[in-house]
Design an enzyme around this catalytic site. Structure first.
Site, PDB file in Angstrom:
ATOM      1  N   ASN A  48       0.828  -1.336   0.013  1.00 14.91           N
ATOM      2  CA  ASN A  48      -0.113   0.067   0.049  1.00 14.91           C
ATOM      3  C   ASN A  48       0.862   1.388   0.089  1.00 14.91           C
ATOM      4  O   ASN A  48       0.464   2.384  -0.624  1.00 14.91           O
ATOM      5  CB  ASN A  48      -1.135  -0.160   0.993  1.00 14.91           C
ATOM      6  CG  ASN A  48      -0.351  -0.114   2.509  1.00 14.91           C
ATOM      7  OD1 ASN A  48       0.676  -0.797   2.794  1.00 14.91           O
ATOM      8  ND2 ASN A  48      -0.939   0.540   3.581  1.00 14.91           N
ATOM      9  N   GLY A  54       2.468  -6.019   7.359  1.00 13.37           N
ATOM     10  CA  GLY A  54       1.557  -6.529   6.552  1.00 13.37           C
ATOM     11  C   GLY A  54       0.572  -6.993   7.227  1.00 13.37           C
ATOM     12  O   GLY A  54       0.055  -6.477   8.380  1.00 13.37           O
ATOM     13  N   SER A  55      -0.175  -7.979   6.702  1.00 11.96           N
ATOM     14  CA  SER A  55      -1.274  -8.501   7.349  1.00 11.96           C
ATOM     15  C   SER A  55      -1.000  -9.369   8.609  1.00 11.96           C
ATOM     16  O   SER A  55      -0.058  -9.892   8.799  1.00 11.96           O
ATOM     17  CB  SER A  55      -2.179  -9.240   6.323  1.00 11.96           C
ATOM     18  OG  SER A  55      -1.460 -10.476   5.999  1.00 11.96           O
ATOM     19  N   GLU A  97       4.612  -4.959  12.146  1.00 11.91           N
ATOM     20  CA  GLU A  97       3.706  -3.759  11.924  1.00 11.91           C
ATOM     21  C   GLU A  97       2.617  -4.490  11.056  1.00 11.91           C
ATOM     22  O   GLU A  97       2.636  -4.657  10.095  1.00 11.91           O
ATOM     23  CB  GLU A  97       4.244  -2.622  11.138  1.00 11.91           C
ATOM     24  CG  GLU A  97       5.553  -2.071  11.884  1.00 11.91           C
ATOM     25  CD  GLU A  97       5.274  -1.226  12.951  1.00 11.91           C
ATOM     26  OE1 GLU A  97       4.340  -0.723  13.309  1.00 11.91           O
ATOM     27  OE2 GLU A  97       6.212  -1.270  13.787  1.00 11.91           O
ATOM     28  N   LEU A  98       1.391  -4.626  11.887  1.00 12.38           N
ATOM     29  CA  LEU A  98       0.115  -5.234  11.467  1.00 12.38           C
ATOM     30  C   LEU A  98      -0.842  -4.531  11.126  1.00 12.38           C
ATOM     31  O   LEU A  98      -0.866  -3.266  10.906  1.00 12.38           O
ATOM     32  CB  LEU A  98      -0.060  -6.659  12.304  1.00 12.38           C
ATOM     33  CG  LEU A  98       1.155  -7.308  12.625  1.00 12.38           C
ATOM     34  CD1 LEU A  98       0.898  -8.407  13.405  1.00 12.38           C
ATOM     35  CD2 LEU A  98       2.031  -8.000  11.312  1.00 12.38           C
ATOM     36  N   CYS A 154      -3.053   1.489   6.787  1.00 21.50           N
ATOM     37  CA  CYS A 154      -3.157   0.606   8.124  1.00 21.50           C
ATOM     38  C   CYS A 154      -3.710   1.884   9.324  1.00 21.50           C
ATOM     39  O   CYS A 154      -4.280   1.275   9.978  1.00 21.50           O
ATOM     40  CB  CYS A 154      -1.749   0.169   8.643  1.00 21.50           C
ATOM     41  SG  CYS A 154      -0.517   1.591   8.730  1.00 21.50           S
ATOM     42  N   GLU A 198     -10.431  -5.714   9.575  1.00 22.69           N
ATOM     43  CA  GLU A 198      -9.875  -4.462   9.030  1.00 22.69           C
ATOM     44  C   GLU A 198     -10.366  -4.605   7.563  1.00 22.69           C
ATOM     45  O   GLU A 198     -10.100  -5.549   6.821  1.00 22.69           O
ATOM     46  CB  GLU A 198      -8.403  -4.975   9.052  1.00 22.69           C
ATOM     47  CG  GLU A 198      -7.599  -3.640   8.234  1.00 22.69           C
ATOM     48  CD  GLU A 198      -6.159  -3.766   7.997  1.00 22.69           C
ATOM     49  OE1 GLU A 198      -5.709  -5.126   7.819  1.00 22.69           O
ATOM     50  OE2 GLU A 198      -5.420  -2.821   8.326  1.00 22.69           O
TER      51      GLU A 198
END
Ligand code: NAD
Length: 477
Positions: free
Chosen positions: A156, A232-233, A252-253, A286, A380
């Site tokens: 993204n 990411g996810s 970092e989710l 995010c 999300e």
């Protein structure tokens, strides 16, 4: 717009060499769906070769000042090529041109801040002599690089999130193996070319492209990698966490960010900010605003303002400077968002704006009458959809915000200092932004989540804490 890509086929970058592979993946222009270039698909042997190159590079001294110089030069070169790289982002992400230019400028700043931080790495004096029996001892700590860092990044914000790993990784004295998202690897490849031009020693940065599910497995299996930094996810984050044993991992989710609009808020200002931060990059951010909680006293007026601001947003060609919202990353993602919105509506939610899909585009959508169990609230969304709800009591809204398995950032519009302090204490997030939405980030701040939003902090200074070891040296006389 002209296709500004310099080449139509790109190789892997290993040990300072570019190697084209026979197997390739196409990269699509997300607006036209045309193939704009091909990227090489790394095999297990390439992963292992990049680890060897990364390890070898660590044997050649690369002083903090040299790191500062290379990172500064890379930042300058990035700015020199701003238009070209922004056009690549427009094509590979579908990100509107204004936002794409903003991303390149941010990426240059991230490298600049990383360069500055390279000169500030230091340990501490440790007062061991204060312990009885240790009177003739002294101790210090020093910060040493963790070694080989594998950096895996999402689609993204493909340039700036790469810089958030490569910048601090190099600044801290490590070698980095970068695996960018397969949908948007071109900007990362151009960044590697920039680092090469900036004089980065061979092997300090390696870029492996291809499918994450394949390469990710090879990367996590390689025991010579000392640390994994992943954005990411949550699904992939958990896979990485589960397959890296006791090695360092920073994650970092995801998030389903909330923003509270209290009764004393600037109604028009907060409504415009919420509309912008719910829908920029088609909601694929995010810290995108996904849940808005508005005090009952101002709800009607706020909603009216937010609907007006949302309806003014133009959806279309990301290369057109007047476009606010471009396509989503893939049609299947737009279809998923469409299904979630339709399901919410069938469960009683009310559409106030948007709610329509056209191919890869999804209209900016506002839902009210929502229930926290609806997917558009609980999960999300990662799309241009926001759920607006009301509250009366302070404790009630804090509970609503915390009713999430995520906790990256939240926003709170209020000038009521007492409520702001209470929210700061009680809201379960990595960062609370007062008088703005959840969607605020600059490079000087610690950035990272609690709960399922991850572990570890980014922002060059904080990422470098994660990417260094604190080594203790004790002297006895
Ligand atoms: P993703 O998890 O699908 O992919 C991220 C990266 O992981 C890609 O490079 C992909 O190739 C790789 N990957 C896929 N399978 C893998 C595996 N088995 N092992 C190792 N790597 C693998 O995420 P995405 O769709 O690219 O990005 C969207 C997600 O990223 C959202 O959840 C979003 O919230 C999150 N995100 C978080 C932040 C943050 O700072 N917290 C920032 C941006 C995006």
């Amino acid at each position: 717009m002209n296709n500004v890509l310099l080449k139509n086929s790109y190789g892997l970058f290993i040990g300072g060499q570019w190697t084209e592979k026979n197997e390739k993946l196409p990269v699509l222009n997300k607006y036209s769906q045309e193939v704009i270039a091909e990227i090489s698909v790394a095999e297990e042997s390439d992963v292992n070769a990049s680890v060897e190159a990364a390890k070898k590079a660590l044997n050649t001294p690369f002083s903090p000042y040299e790191r500062f110089e290379v990172l500064t030069k890379a930042s300058e070169l990035l700015l020199e090529q701003k238009e070209t790289i922004a056009n690549v982002l427009v094509q590979e992400v579908g990100k509107p041109i204004g936002e794409s230019i903003g991303e390149v400028e941010r990426a240059a700043l991230t490298l600049e801040v990383s360069a500055e931080e390279a000169k500030r790495i230091h340990g501490d004096g440790v007062p061991v002599e204060s312990a009885p029996g240790s009177e003739n001892r002294k101790a210090v700590t020093m910060k040493t690089p963790v070694g080989v860092v594998a950096a895996i990044t999402p689609f993204n914000v493909p340039l700036n999130l790469v810089c958030h790993k490569v910048g601090p990784g190099l600044a801290a004295g490590n070698s980095v193996i970068l695996k960018p998202a397969e949908e948007t690897s071109l900007s990362a490849i151009l960044l590697a070319e920039i680092f090469e031009e900036a004089g980065l020693p061979s092997g300090r940065l390696n870029v492996l492209t291809g499918e994450g599910s394949e390469i990710g497995g090879y990367l996590t299996a390689n025991q010579e990698i000392n640390m994994y930094t992943f954005t990411g996810s949550p699904r992939v984050g958990q896979l990485i966490r589960g397959s890296t044993g006791i090695r360092k991992v920073a994650l970092e989710l995801g998030n389903n960010s909330a923003t509270i609009v209290h009764r004393d808020a600037d109604i028009a200002g907060s409504a415009i900010a919420a509309a912008q931060k719910s829908f920029n990059n088609a909601g694929q951010v995010c810290i995108s605003v996904q849940r808005v909680f508005v005090h009952e006293d101002i709800y009607e007026l706020f909603l009216e303002n937010m609907i007006e601001a949302t309806k003014a947003l133009k959806v279309g060609d990301p290369a057109d400077a007047s476009t606010n919202i471009g396509p989503m990353i893939a049609e299947k993602e737009a279809i998923r968002v469409e299904n979630w919105v339709n399901e919410a509506v069938s469960q009683g939610a009310k559409l106030q704006a948007g709610g329509k899909r056209e191919g890869v585009f999804y209209q900016p959508t506002i839902l009210t009458n929502v229930d926290p169990e609806m997917k558009v609230c609980r999960n999300e969304v990662f799309g241009p959809v926001v759920a607006v709800d009301t509250y009366r009591e302070e404790d009630e809204v804090i509970e609503k915000v915390n009713d999430s398995e995520y906790g990256l950032q939240a926003g709170l519009f209020t000038n009521d200092l007492r409520f702001a302090m209470k929210a700061a204490e009680k809201i379960e997030v990595g960062g609370l932004i007062i008088n703005d939405t959840s969607g605020y980030r600059v490079d000087h701040m610690p950035y990272g989540g609690v709960k399922k939003s991850g572990t570890g902090k980014e922002g060059p200074k904080y990422a470098m804490e994660e990417m260094t070891e604190e080594k203790l040296i004790v002297f006895q006389s």
